[in-house]
Structure formats: structure tokens, C-alpha cells
Design a protein around this motif. Sequence first.
Motif, short mmCIF file in Angstrom:
data_model
loop_
_atom_site.label_atom_id
_atom_site.label_comp_id
_atom_site.label_asym_id
_atom_site.label_seq_id
_atom_site.Cartn_x
_atom_site.Cartn_y
_atom_site.Cartn_z
N VAL A 166 0.73 -1.24 -0.04
CA VAL A 166 0.04 -0.18 0.10
C VAL A 166 0.64 1.22 0.14
O VAL A 166 0.22 2.32 -0.03
N ASP A 171 -3.56 8.03 0.80
CA ASP A 171 -4.21 7.66 1.87
C ASP A 171 -5.93 7.40 1.49
O ASP A 171 -6.35 6.18 2.19
N LYS A 174 -6.09 3.93 -0.21
CA LYS A 174 -5.75 2.73 0.79
C LYS A 174 -7.16 2.52 1.57
O LYS A 174 -7.52 1.10 1.81
N GLN A 178 -9.28 -0.96 1.08
CA GLN A 178 -9.38 -1.89 2.34
C GLN A 178 -11.10 -1.96 2.39
O GLN A 178 -11.47 -3.16 2.59
N LEU A 203 -3.44 -3.18 6.46
CA LEU A 203 -2.81 -2.51 5.41
C LEU A 203 -1.33 -2.63 5.90
O LEU A 203 -0.89 -2.14 6.73
#
Length: 386
Positions: A166, A171, A174, A178, A203
Motif C-alpha cells: 500500500v 491515503d 488505501k 480496504q 494495510l
Amino acid sequence: MKQTFALSSSFSSARRAHLCLRSITSCCRASTSSDVWPTAPRFCLTNLRAVCSRKVSFLHIIMVVVVFHKMSPNETLFLESTNKIYKDDISSSSFVNFQIWDFPGQVDFFDPTFDYEMIFRGTGALIFVIDAQDDYVEALGRLHLTVSRAYRVNPEINFEVFIHKVDGLSDDHKIETQRDIHQRANDDLADASLEKLHLSFYLTSIYDHSIFEAFSKVVQKLIPQLPTLENLLNIFISNSGIEKAFLFDVTSKIYIATDSSPVDMQSYELCCDMIDVVIDVSCIYGLREDGSGSAYDKESMAIIKLNNTTVLYLKEVTKFLALVCILREESFERKGLIDYNFHCFRKAIHEVFEVGVSAQRPGGPKALGSPCNKAVALNGTARSAL
């Protein structure tokens, strides 16, 4: 080796690597005895087998050279992938030992020639790795097949999903990745009437300490004494004016327990870097003239003072474990109180693991009746540590 020194700022993140793996079965056992796990549970790590060898992640390499052998990212780029099943026993230099089975990409351990029931029967945790930078639709199908078969063989397995690599994502990306993987994976389980099967998602990246923290969370689930360790840490920090404390496996920098306050990644990275500094300095200045001795022993201790009035304090607990504390300078003025409480904490830790061993032997557990099982509060009042 006593090494006391002061630094004016925090250290940079360390221990990275950029490699990939196929499928591993790992055995997690206590250092040289069955202190924590009388019968060693396994870590079974796997990922999508149909992807080319340099695209997913060689978790075998990550665990061995990054977590255990401190190989730098630049060095790991030149390591080659394997084309045969490889078994590796990590030496007993760590509190957490791993037995690794490396399955190359062309090997399918669900093939009839493999006894996958044997693989999963003694497994404590199954870790499935998904490449966050690749199309993971096929990987999710493989994840569902793997966890559903493993669950039927051993319902007690902890199922962990590492959303890996990742570091190349923003951000927001990510979080969205997820969320999407979590939603799709759990929808597949619900469609198969496997709602009781719980997946945990992490992560991870080998370019920061997230891979260490993820493995820490996985290992902690396999430690039966974890609630007791957390309770001891809570009592210790509350009576010593300490803000945060970690109980580390020195070799791997996996923390096997911490207090109940939330874990801040920056604080965890500081503690990991402190361990690196202590070991590296001790290897240079702490050995005897003939090179004998150990860089980490019962005399190991370090104090690092940062330029923001924060103090990092490291003390040896066992030959494989260290307690790393974060506190303010004004709290560190009561170092005598902290050291006394640490002495009681250390003795209690040893007795906790002695009980774990003796409970498996005739005669039952040893009583925790030592007069030192008390912590002293900031006002000097003795309090029970257990």
C-alpha cells in the motif's frame, strides 16, 4: 550491556524490503522452550498462485530478511525467487520462531497430491496476502476458496488478510481499497453461509513498520497469556508515570503485548528504531575484546532523550524480550521508583510463563506467591501486580 546515550530527535523508519512470496506454513513457538505455546501453532501464509513471481510478495523473504535479518531494501532487490518447495527453520534467537514452507507460484497446495488437511489441522493463523496495486478480483476468489476449505478442516484458525504494497497508494485510495476488499470478501462468505468465519484486515507495506505491527497483532492472538501481560503493563505504567509501554521480541521487533492505550504508529516506530540503535551500538562497544559475549543480555539497558522532553527507556526482561517505555522527562526524575516497579514487573513476567509451562506438567501450576509481586504507586503505596 549498559548503553546510555541521548539523541536530539527521532529516528527515520528502518527495515524495509521489496520482495514477494507464494505460500508459507510457519510454526510459531516460544524461544528455547514451550513457555508460551506448549504445542506450537502454525502461521500459514498464502496468496494468489497464478501471478508472476515479482508481482505479489515473497513473504518468506520479508519475514526472514526484513523482520529477522535486517536486510535493507536495496539488498533485497537482488534476491531471486524460488522454483521449488523450500522449508526454513528460523534459529532460536527470537522469542517467536517460525518454520517456513515456501510454495512457489506453480505449486498449488490444494492439488490432490498435497495433504492440505495436514497443513491446516495444526495451524493457528492463516494469513492471505493481496497485492493492493494489482487487480484483486481473482485474488478474492482464491481467498474465499482458501479460507472456506481451511475453516472446514480447523474452525479455530485465525484468518488474517494482509492488503500489501500500500506504500504506492494515496491515503484515500488505501481506505477505499480496504473497504472494497472487506466488503467483497465478507459478501462471498455470507453467500456461502459462513458468517461465523471472521476475517481481519491489515494495510501493510515493507517500506514502513506496518508489516511489523500486522504480524504483532497476529502473534498476540496466539499467546494465551496476553490478557495477563496487558494487565501487568497497565499496572506498571499507571504506577510509574509512563505514557506507553511495549513488550518487544528483540530480534523481530514484534511487540507481543502493550498496555490498553491506543498504539500510535510513530511511537511504535520510535521504539523499533531504539531497539536497532541499542543492538547496533552494543555490537560495537558492548562485546569483549576477543569478540565474545552477547549484544543483548540481562544487563542491557538504554535511555534516549529526545528534544521534545520525551524519554525512551529500554530494559531487558528475558534474553529475548525487552520492555520499551515512553515517558516525559519530569516522570523520569523518579527513575528509582520506575526501576523498582520494573523489577516487580519483570519477576511477574517470568512467573507468568513459568505457570504456563508448569500447567502442562504433573503437579499443576506454580503459585504466584512472591513478595515482589507488588507495584508501588507514585505515592509509595504498595499495590498488587497480579
